[in-house]
Enzyme design. Structure first.
Site, short mmCIF file in Angstrom:
data_model
loop_
_atom_site.label_atom_id
_atom_site.label_comp_id
_atom_site.label_asym_id
_atom_site.label_seq_id
_atom_site.Cartn_x
_atom_site.Cartn_y
_atom_site.Cartn_z
N HIS B 78 0.93 -1.02 -0.07
CA HIS B 78 0.04 -0.04 0.10
C HIS B 78 0.87 1.25 -0.18
CE1 HIS B 78 -2.82 3.03 1.36
NE2 HIS B 78 -2.24 3.39 2.27
N ASP B 107 6.77 22.26 -26.12
CA ASP B 107 6.54 21.04 -25.38
C ASP B 107 7.67 21.19 -24.43
OD1 ASP B 107 6.42 18.09 -25.33
OD2 ASP B 107 5.08 18.40 -26.73
N TRP B 143 7.43 -0.07 3.58
CA TRP B 143 7.82 0.73 2.42
C TRP B 143 9.34 1.33 2.53
CZ3 TRP B 143 8.95 5.80 1.24
CH2 TRP B 143 8.98 6.64 2.57
N SER B 170 13.08 6.49 -14.23
CA SER B 170 12.06 7.35 -14.67
C SER B 170 12.20 8.79 -14.02
CB SER B 170 10.93 6.36 -14.43
OG SER B 170 9.87 7.40 -14.39
N SER B 171 12.31 8.67 -12.80
CA SER B 171 12.18 9.86 -12.02
C SER B 171 12.92 10.88 -12.30
CB SER B 171 12.16 9.78 -10.40
OG SER B 171 10.92 9.18 -10.06
N HIS B 254 13.27 11.79 3.24
CA HIS B 254 12.51 13.13 3.72
C HIS B 254 12.46 14.14 2.62
CE1 HIS B 254 10.86 15.99 6.56
NE2 HIS B 254 11.38 17.07 5.72
N GLU B 256 11.82 13.35 -0.03
CA GLU B 256 10.90 12.59 -0.74
C GLU B 256 9.40 13.15 -0.40
OE1 GLU B 256 10.49 10.61 -3.63
OE2 GLU B 256 8.54 10.04 -2.96
N TYR B 258 8.84 16.12 0.57
CA TYR B 258 8.77 17.23 0.11
C TYR B 258 8.45 17.39 -1.53
CZ TYR B 258 9.17 19.14 4.58
OH TYR B 258 8.85 19.35 5.88
N SER B 269 -1.46 27.13 -4.60
CA SER B 269 -1.20 28.47 -4.85
C SER B 269 -1.77 28.94 -6.16
CB SER B 269 0.27 28.77 -4.70
OG SER B 269 0.92 28.18 -3.59
N HIS B 303 15.29 12.77 11.75
CA HIS B 303 14.01 12.80 12.76
C HIS B 303 13.02 11.70 12.77
CE1 HIS B 303 11.83 15.33 9.38
NE2 HIS B 303 11.65 14.18 9.36
N HIS B 304 13.76 10.59 11.68
CA HIS B 304 12.92 9.40 11.38
C HIS B 304 13.68 8.52 12.37
CE1 HIS B 304 10.18 10.78 8.27
NE2 HIS B 304 11.10 11.49 7.95
N THR B 329 7.16 26.90 6.38
CA THR B 329 5.77 26.32 6.12
C THR B 329 4.77 27.24 6.59
OG1 THR B 329 6.69 24.09 6.53
CG2 THR B 329 4.45 23.99 6.30
N LYS B 332 3.90 30.07 4.14
CA LYS B 332 3.20 29.52 3.10
C LYS B 332 1.72 29.68 3.36
CE LYS B 332 4.54 27.27 -0.16
NZ LYS B 332 5.08 27.88 -1.03
N ARG B 451 2.22 0.60 14.95
CA ARG B 451 1.62 0.45 13.46
C ARG B 451 2.12 -0.66 13.16
NH1 ARG B 451 6.05 4.45 10.45
NH2 ARG B 451 4.97 3.79 8.56
C1 HEM Z 1 6.13 20.60 9.35
C2 HEM Z 1 6.47 19.93 8.53
C3 HEM Z 1 6.92 18.41 9.28
C4 HEM Z 1 7.58 17.83 10.12
C5 HEM Z 1 7.91 18.87 11.26
C6 HEM Z 1 7.51 16.68 10.26
C7 HEM Z 1 8.19 15.72 11.01
C8 HEM Z 1 8.02 14.12 11.04
C9 HEM Z 1 8.84 13.72 11.76
C10 HEM Z 1 9.54 13.86 13.08
C11 HEM Z 1 8.29 12.02 11.62
C12 HEM Z 1 9.09 10.90 12.20
C13 HEM Z 1 8.01 10.33 13.12
C14 HEM Z 1 8.40 8.88 13.58
O1 HEM Z 1 8.69 8.10 12.78
O2 HEM Z 1 8.65 8.86 14.52
C15 HEM Z 1 7.74 12.14 10.39
C16 HEM Z 1 7.43 11.08 9.45
C17 HEM Z 1 6.58 11.14 8.45
N1 HEM Z 1 6.27 12.31 7.72
FE1 HEM Z 1 6.57 14.08 8.17
N2 HEM Z 1 6.91 15.92 8.93
C18 HEM Z 1 6.51 17.36 8.27
C19 HEM Z 1 5.72 17.31 7.01
C20 HEM Z 1 5.63 16.26 6.40
C21 HEM Z 1 5.22 16.38 4.83
C22 HEM Z 1 4.77 17.50 4.13
C23 HEM Z 1 5.15 15.05 4.74
C24 HEM Z 1 4.47 14.29 3.21
C25 HEM Z 1 3.97 15.00 2.21
C26 HEM Z 1 5.40 14.21 5.68
C27 HEM Z 1 5.53 12.92 5.58
C28 HEM Z 1 5.69 11.90 6.43
C29 HEM Z 1 5.91 10.44 6.44
C30 HEM Z 1 5.44 9.63 5.22
C31 HEM Z 1 6.34 9.86 7.64
C32 HEM Z 1 6.36 8.32 8.03
C33 HEM Z 1 7.58 7.59 7.42
C34 HEM Z 1 7.33 6.45 7.77
O3 HEM Z 1 8.05 6.23 9.17
O4 HEM Z 1 6.83 5.46 7.14
N3 HEM Z 1 5.88 14.75 6.69
N4 HEM Z 1 7.46 13.56 10.02
CU LIG Z 2 10.94 13.60 7.42
#
Ligand code: HEM
Ligand SMILES: [Cu+2]
Lengths: 278, 537
Positions: B78, B107, B143, B170-171, B254, B256, B258, B269, B303-304, B329, B332, B451
């Site tokens: 998923h 084009d 994933w 591709s990307s 990370h 990614e 963005y 916007s 931070h992950h 952010t 914006k 999870r």
């Molecule tokens: C203010 C902006 C953001 C902050 C401060 C932030 C912070 C964080 C942090 C600290 C985690 C880790 C959580 C953990 O695993 O313990 C996380 C996970 C995640 N964030 Fe964000 N994030 C932000 C914006 C975004 C945006 C814009 C996206 C995507 C469009 C995003 C997608 C994700 C995803 C997919 C994960 C989980 C990844 C995984 O473990 O599978 N985040 N974020």
């Molecule tokens: Cu991140």
């Protein structure tokens, strides 16, 4: 030179079958590789088929591009696009190598000392470089930087010089200098590869020998692969030079390959310093 | 007003070829954009179906439908397919359609390469989906592909590695194409600081792609060699380190996230000024905000990994840099709200999606901020709180911006208006069902529900059942989306060149649908910042 306004009509090619052929090629190649990894007998043949299709695609696609270029379809603006395209492609390649260098530095500066600090799993393991790690029993003798690698550095740097010399020839309309310079570059490239293969044969350790073996062979291996690619591209350029395709004013294909060659050169310098020497 | 030169020029003598070859061999940015969009819609439904199965399993505690191994395959696939198959390709589809139209280019810079970037996707998609049918089943390591699990799995793991390599090629090619198009094919007069913001966001996104996809390629290549060629990159016995994979992965991962949100920012916007009938507030600060988010995205990755036992100095560094992202952010969000201020607002479907985006994405941003705090994250890491966070930014962020964008530009792309009533129903169903599904996950996570586990303790039962019901409604509502889109493609009230009176970017000067080759000769452009007015030359 363009006779039209600065922004002329931008050439949009007619529909083309080659991208699709390329996708099929990569799908077949990938499937074959998976089969090979899992010891399915057809694997190597499927892979070979994939490579075959890929070569047909590359040949067909690049012939079309060359034909269009010779037919004068590419305006200055298209030329600029090609330049930008190549720059960004090389940039992505730089990051590919950066990833492997990152792994090398991380292992050497952080992971190995941490392993030595944590005495629970492998008591008595001390941090040193090169190392095959606490669980792999090999005594590593690294390749001496000032033997073959130093010679190879000299060879590759000279090839960078010869390709630049060829470029000067091209710019001044001296076709012979162009051809000679290219030929020398290709020969030096081939020499480099041969010495590299020789070095692999002599080396007292393999890719299985812990993190040192892994980073060593991955970095030098991918670099060697890129040198081979570069040499193949130089060969195409050489053949095109023989056919008289390049003029002092318009020869981007040559420049693109020259840029690529310099990039491979710079990566080697990094390899020499961080993999062989320090 | 500028009228496009539709008369065929000698280089453009080829119109749309007929039949299947039109799509297989296309060099036309509009056709390729359409391919990207349909492909991503298909993948959206495929990965969505997997999500339905996940929610069905989690409807009640205990093992209901699937064995844990199968459940893990569902969550892994998923996530992987939604990210690489649905969100990313659809945003590239937008870029293909809109970037040339918005900058007055004929084009993309490399039309053939463009086609290859697309046709690699079905190849990779086939490899990925086929993993469900090989011995051992699909990949189940999440994933994020962490070793050692990922090194121990069967055939599917190799297939997925190669599929991701193909997606990466591709990307990268797609991104290079977009960068070069924007840098080199803008119509005269379209200076960088006058480009529509959508184009800016894609320029920066493409840069991120070129920079980080190769690093992902690196990381998964090491997985492959660890699996088959005896390397010890991620094996401590050989002096390697499994955590090293996480560093490489999140250095890609990370940025990614963005990559998936910046173009969505661009879409929002574009929509908000149109329906507020005011120019975007703070255009320049928007550009700088996007650029600084992109820059910061390179230095926050760990931070992950707060729970992997990194030195305190590292934790502090990554905590502070992560919190910094909240500043651009915030800029914006402020600008979007300020654009609305005293605007004469109407609430067509695209606007509803954009407004929901501002509201719900901000919630996701705040939960991100909560997660950036090390002591809090150590509690919340790998709980449903994280799942809630990233669905607020990815579904109500990226996906809902994409849906808004589809409604916004469908009239331009097809020449027909979509059914406004159906669109609004779809919006409300989606927005409500989304919150029913994901809001309770915050509570579940705070209470400690992990999870990626098919079973859970009894005290989580109520919220999970609510969440599953919301999930089913959310899934079903998307069928309405599909129906509305197909209906619009097949017919509807004629859209005219410019159905939105507040819109002012260049594509609205073209017919709807635009001619097969638009802007064959670049228009001369007189511009107000960020708003293009094409003039006949
Ligand atoms: C203010 C902006 C953001 C902050 C401060 C932030 C912070 C964080 C942090 C600290 C985690 C880790 C959580 C953990 O695993 O313990 C996380 C996970 C995640 N964030 Fe964000 N994030 C932000 C914006 C975004 C945006 C814009 C996206 C995507 C469009 C995003 C997608 C994700 C995803 C997919 C994960 C989980 C990844 C995984 O473990 O599978 N985040 N974020
Ligand atoms: Cu991140």
């Amino acid at each position: 030179m363009q006779t039209h306004a600065e922004h002329d009509v931008y050439y949009v090619p007619p529909p083309s079958i080659w991208p699709l052929v390329g996708s099929v090629a990569l799908l077949v190649l990938a499937s074959g590789f998976v089969m090979l990894l899992h010891k399915i007998a057809a694997g190597p043949y499927v892979m070979a088929l994939g490579i075959g299709i890929l070569l047909v695609m590359l040949f067909g696609w690049f012939s079309t591009v060359i034909r269009e270029s010779l037919a004068g379809k590419y305006s200055d603006q298209v030329d600029t696009s090609f330049r930008w395209g190549m720059v960004w492609f090389i940039f992505s390649e730089v990051l590919f190598f950066a990833g492997f260098f990152g792994a090398l530095f991380y292992a050497r500066i952080l992971a190995v000392p941490w392993l030595a600090d944590a005495q629970m799993l492998w008591p008595g393991f001390t941090a040193a470089w090169p190392t095959a790690g606490p669980g792999v029993k090999t005594v590593l003798t690294p390749v001496d930087a000032w033997g073959l690698p130093a010679l190879n550095t000299l060879i590759l740097l000279s090839s960078g010089a010869t390709v630049t010399w060829a470029h000067w020839g091209l710019q001044k309309g001296r076709q012979f200098q162009l051809k000679l310079g290219l030929a020398l570059t290709i020969i030096l490239g081939a020499l480099f590869i041969s010495l590299q293969i020789h070095e692999y044969g002599e080396a007292a350790f393999t890719i299985r020998d812990g993190i040192y073996g892994a980073t060593f062979y991955m970095l030098t291996g991918f670099h060697g692969f890129h040198v081979m690619l570069g040499a193949a591209m130089l060969t195409v350029i050489f053949l095109r030079a023989l056919a008289g395709h390049f003029t002092p004013g318009r020869h981007f294909a040559f420049e693109a390959v020259a840029w690529y060659w310099h990039f491979v050169d710079v990566i080697w310098l990094m390899l020499f310093v961080f993999v062989y020497w320090l | 007003m500028y009228t496009a030169d539709t008369a065929a020029h000698h280089d453009h003598a080829h119109g749309a070829p007929r039949g299947i070859m039109r799509w297989l061999t296309s060099t036309n940015h509009k056709d390729i954009g359409t391919l990207y969009l349909w492909f991503s819609l298909f993948m959206f439904f495929f990965a969505g179906a997997l999500a339905m199965l996940i929610r069905a399993e989690l409807f009640q505690p205990g093992l209901q439908l699937f064995q844990p191994a199968v459940f893990n395959q569902l969550t892994t696939m998923h996530g992987l397919i939604m990210i690489f198959g649905a969100i990313m390709p659809s945003l590239v589809g937008f870029a293909n359609w809109q970037v040339p139209l918005m900058i007055g280019a004929s084009d993309m810079a490399f039309p053939r390469l463009n086609n290859w970037s697309f046709w690699l996707l079905p190849a990779a998609g086939l490899l990925l989906i086929a993993t469900f049918f090989v011995p051992g089943g699909a990949i189940a390591g999440g994933w994020t592909m962490y070793p050692p699990l990922y090194i121990q799995g069967g055939v599917a793991y190799d297939m997925s590695i190669l599929a991701i390599h193909i997606l990466g090629i591709s990307s990268i090619m797609g991104a290079i194409n977009i960068i070069v198009t924007i840098l080199n094919l803008r119509a005269p007069g379209m200076t960088l600081m006058k480009m529509p913001l959508f184009v800016w966001t894609w320029l920066i996104t493409a840069f991120l792609l070129v920079a980080v996809m190769p690093v992902l390629a690196c990381a998964i290549t090491m997985l492959l060699t660890d699996r088959h060629f005896g390397t010890h990159f991620f094996d401590a016995a050989g002096g390697g380190d499994a955590v090293m994979f996480q560093h490489l992965f999140w250095f890609f991962g990370h940025p990614e996230v963005y990559i998936m949100i910046l173009p969505a920012f661009g879409i929002v916007s574009t929509i908000i000024p149109t329906f507020a009938r005011k120019p975007l507030f703070g255009y320049v600060s928007m550009v700088y905000a996007v650029a600084s988010i992109a820059f910061l995205s390179f230095i926050v990755w760990a931070h992950h990994m707060f729970t992997t036992g990194m030195p305190v100095g590292g934790q502090l560094f990554f905590m502070y840099t992560t919190m910094l992202i909240a500043i651009p952010t915030g800029v914006k969000v402020f600008n979007w709200v300020a654009t609305l201020w005293r605007g004469s607002i109407t609430f067509e479907t695209p606007m509803l999606f954009a407004l929901a985006f501002v509201f719900l994405f901000t919630i996701g941003g705040f939960s991100g901020l909560v997660l950036s705090l090390v002591p809090v994250d150590i509690q919340l890491q790998d709980t449903y709180y994280v799942v809630a966070h990233f669905h607020y930014v990815l579904f109500s962020g990226s996906a809902m911006a994409i849906m808004g964008g589809i409604y916004y530009w469908l009239p331009k792309w097809t020449g027909h208006m979509y059914d406004e009533t159906l669109g609004k129903i779809h919006f409300w169903l989606t927005a409500i069902a989304f919150n029913i599904t994901f809001f309770p996950m915050h509570f579940l996570g705070l209470a400690g529900m992990p999870r990626r586990i098919p079973d859970y303790a009894l005290q989580f039962a109520d919220f999970n059942m609510i969440s599953s019901l919301g999930g089913f409604l959310l899934g079903a509502s998307q069928l309405l989306f599909l129906y509305t889109v197909i209906k619009c493609v097949r017919g509807g009230a004629p859209a005219g060149n410019k159905p939105w009176d507040g819109a002012d970017t260049l594509e609205w000067t073209q017919t709807s649908p635009p001619p097969y080759h638009s802007f064959v000769t670049p228009p001369q452009i007189k511009l107000v910042r960020g708003r293009s007015h094409a003039n006949a030359r």
